[in-house]
Enzyme design. Structure first.
Site, PDB file in Angstrom:
ATOM      1  N   LYS A 275      53.506  47.144  41.914  1.00 45.06           N
ATOM      2  CA  LYS A 275      53.136  48.383  41.196  1.00 45.06           C
ATOM      3  C   LYS A 275      53.400  49.599  42.076  1.00 45.06           C
ATOM      4  O   LYS A 275      53.146  49.560  43.286  1.00 45.06           O
ATOM      5  CB  LYS A 275      51.638  48.362  40.824  1.00 45.06           C
ATOM      6  CG  LYS A 275      51.220  47.117  40.067  1.00 45.06           C
ATOM      7  CD  LYS A 275      49.782  47.149  39.589  1.00 45.06           C
ATOM      8  CE  LYS A 275      49.348  45.759  39.158  1.00 45.06           C
ATOM      9  NZ  LYS A 275      48.689  44.971  40.210  1.00 45.06           N
TER      10      LYS A 275
ATOM     11  N   TYR B 196      47.214  48.037  47.297  1.00 45.54           N
ATOM     12  CA  TYR B 196      46.289  46.998  47.786  1.00 45.54           C
ATOM     13  C   TYR B 196      46.425  46.835  49.303  1.00 45.54           C
ATOM     14  O   TYR B 196      45.577  46.206  49.938  1.00 45.54           O
ATOM     15  CB  TYR B 196      46.546  45.639  47.122  1.00 45.54           C
ATOM     16  CG  TYR B 196      46.399  45.591  45.616  1.00 45.54           C
ATOM     17  CD1 TYR B 196      45.786  46.618  44.908  1.00 45.54           C
ATOM     18  CD2 TYR B 196      46.859  44.497  44.900  1.00 45.54           C
ATOM     19  CE1 TYR B 196      45.665  46.561  43.534  1.00 45.54           C
ATOM     20  CE2 TYR B 196      46.739  44.432  43.512  1.00 45.54           C
ATOM     21  CZ  TYR B 196      46.149  45.467  42.834  1.00 45.54           C
ATOM     22  OH  TYR B 196      46.028  45.392  41.474  1.00 45.54           O
TER      23      TYR B 196
ATOM     24  N   ASP C 246      50.223  38.655  41.385  1.00 47.90           N
ATOM     25  CA  ASP C 246      50.154  40.080  41.043  1.00 47.90           C
ATOM     26  C   ASP C 246      49.689  40.863  42.263  1.00 47.90           C
ATOM     27  O   ASP C 246      48.610  40.607  42.811  1.00 47.90           O
ATOM     28  CB  ASP C 246      49.155  40.244  39.890  1.00 47.90           C
ATOM     29  CG  ASP C 246      48.999  41.689  39.452  1.00 47.90           C
ATOM     30  OD1 ASP C 246      49.498  42.021  38.364  1.00 47.90           O
ATOM     31  OD2 ASP C 246      48.361  42.474  40.179  1.00 47.90           O
TER      32      ASP C 246
ATOM     33  N   HIS D  97      51.211  52.179  38.225  1.00 53.11           N
ATOM     34  CA  HIS D  97      49.820  51.745  38.416  1.00 53.11           C
ATOM     35  C   HIS D  97      48.809  52.506  37.545  1.00 53.11           C
ATOM     36  O   HIS D  97      47.902  51.928  36.982  1.00 53.11           O
ATOM     37  CB  HIS D  97      49.446  51.848  39.897  1.00 53.11           C
ATOM     38  CG  HIS D  97      48.437  50.832  40.314  1.00 53.11           C
ATOM     39  ND1 HIS D  97      48.458  50.196  41.528  1.00 53.11           N
ATOM     40  CD2 HIS D  97      47.364  50.325  39.666  1.00 53.11           C
ATOM     41  CE1 HIS D  97      47.446  49.347  41.607  1.00 53.11           C
ATOM     42  NE2 HIS D  97      46.764  49.411  40.493  1.00 53.11           N
TER      43      HIS D  97
END
Ligand code: A2P
Length: 280
Positions: free
Chosen positions: A78, A53, A48, A111
Site C-alpha cells: 500500500k 507498517y 498483506d 492506503h
C-alpha cells in the site's frame, strides 16, 4: 469457499485468495519474519503489508524464509498518505519493491483517500496517485490495483478513469458493516476486503458472538472470519500467535438465522477512524 487457497475473481480476471494474513502492528525484525514464514507454512498464500507498517523488509524476508515459490503467493502492498501524487507514488513503489525484494506485486492499494477535510484539491490528488498506479499496472509491475478506506464519493472519480479499482479494503466486522460502501462496491464490481475482521480484537469478548461461536465449537475469532467469508467479503487476520486457529474456518457453516443475528448487531466498537476525518 472451502479452503485458504480458494479465490475471489477480480474485475480484471486476476484471482485473490479468500483469506489474507495481515501484518499491521506486527513488530519489524524477527517477529515479522517468523509470523510471515509460519503463516505461509500454515497454508496462508496471501500476505498483506503496507509501507507505513514499517516492516516490509522483514515481511520480504519471511516470504523468502518460507521457501514457497513466489508464483504461489499473493502479496499486497500500500502507498502511504505522505506519498500521494504521481511522482511520489512512483518512488514509493520502487522503495516497497526494494524492501520486499520482489519484482512484482499482486495488489497495490492507496492506503487512505485524500479528503476534503485536509485538501481543497483532494479529488485531483487521488486521481494523480491513481494515474501512477495505473501506469505501474499497465507496465506489468502490479497484477491488480485498488484502494483502502474509500467511501463512494472518493471512488466516484476513479470509476471514470481508464482502469477502475479492483479492490477496496475497509474496516468491516460485526457492528460495522459499512453497507453503503459495500453495496457501491458490489454494484461497481469492486471486491471488498475486510481489515480488522475481529474489530482489532474488540469482538472477541462480545457475549453474543461468544455464545453463537460455542454452538459450532469455534472461537469468536473463527466465527468473525467465517462470517466475513459468508458475506462474500475477504477477511484479513492479523494474528502472529493465533495463525493456525484463524485459518481453521472451513469446516463449519453459519446458519442463515445466525448470520442475520450477527448482521443485525449494533455498533459495539471499532477503530473510530473515519476516512474523511483522520488527521494523518
Ligand atoms: P495477536 O496478534 O496477539 O494474536 P484484527 O484482525 O481485527 O485487526 O484483530 C487483531 C487483534 O486480535 C490482535 O490484537 C490479535 O492479537 C487479536 N487476535 C487475532 N486472532 C485472535 C484469536 N484467534 N484469538 C484471540 N485474539 C486474536
Amino acid at each position: 469457499m472451502k479452503k485458504m487457497t480458494d479465490t475471489f475473481k477480480l474485475n480484471n480476471g486476476y484471482e485473490i485468495p479468500c483469506v489474507g494474513f495481515g501484518t499491521w502492528q506486527t513488530p519489524d525484525g524477527d517477529t515479522a519474519i517468523k509470523a510471515v514464514s509460519e503463516a505461509i507454512r500454515a497454508g496462508y498464500c496471501h500476505i498483506d503489508t503496507a509501507a507505513c507498517y514499517g516492516n516490509e523488509t522483514s515481511v520480504g524476508k519471511g516470504i523468502k524464509v518460507s521457501g514457497v515459490e513466489r508464483s504461489r503467493l499473493f502479496v499486497t502492498g500500500k502507498v502511504w498518505n505522505s506519498d500521494r501524487g504521481y511522482g511520489k507514488t512512483m518512488v514509493a513503489f520502487e522503495k516497497t519493491m526494494a524492501d520486499l525484494e520482489l519484482d512484482y506485486l499482486d495488489l497495490y492499494l492507496i492506503h487512505w483517500p485524500a479528503s476534503s477535510t485536509q485538501f481543497e484539491d483532494w479529488e485531483q490528488i487521488n486521481l494523480e496517485t491513481w494515474r501512477a498506479m495505473t501506469e505501474l499496472y499497465k507496465a506489468g509491475r502490479i497484477k491488480a490495483i485498488g484502494v483502502c478506506n474509500f467511501l463512494p464519493h472518493h471512488l466516484k472519480a476513479l470509476m471514470e478513469t481508464e482502469v477502475q479499482p479492483m479492490v477496496n479494503q475497509i474496516e468491516f466486522h460485526p457492528g460495522q458493516m459499512q453497507e453503503e460502501t459495500v453495496s457501491y462496491c458490489k454494484d461497481h464490481n469492486i471486491i471488498v476486503e475486510a481489515w480488522s475482521p475481529l474489530g482489532t480484537g474488540r469482538m472477541l469478548s462480545n457475549e453474543m458472538l461468544k455464545s453463537i461461536a460455542a454452538k459450532y465449537g469455534k472461537s469468536a475469532a473463527q466465527l468473525c472470519i467465517r462470517w466475513c467469508l459468508q458475506n462474500g467479503i475477504l477477511p484479513k487476520s492479523v494474528t502472529p500467535s493465533r495463525i493456525i486457529e484463524n485459518a481453521d474456518v472451513f469446516d463449519f457453516e453459519i446458519t442463515n438465522e445466525d448470520m442475520e443475528a450477527i448482521n443485525g448487531m449494533e455498533y459495539c466498537g471499532g477503530s473510530g477512524l473515519h476516512p474523511d476525518k483522520v488527521d494523518f
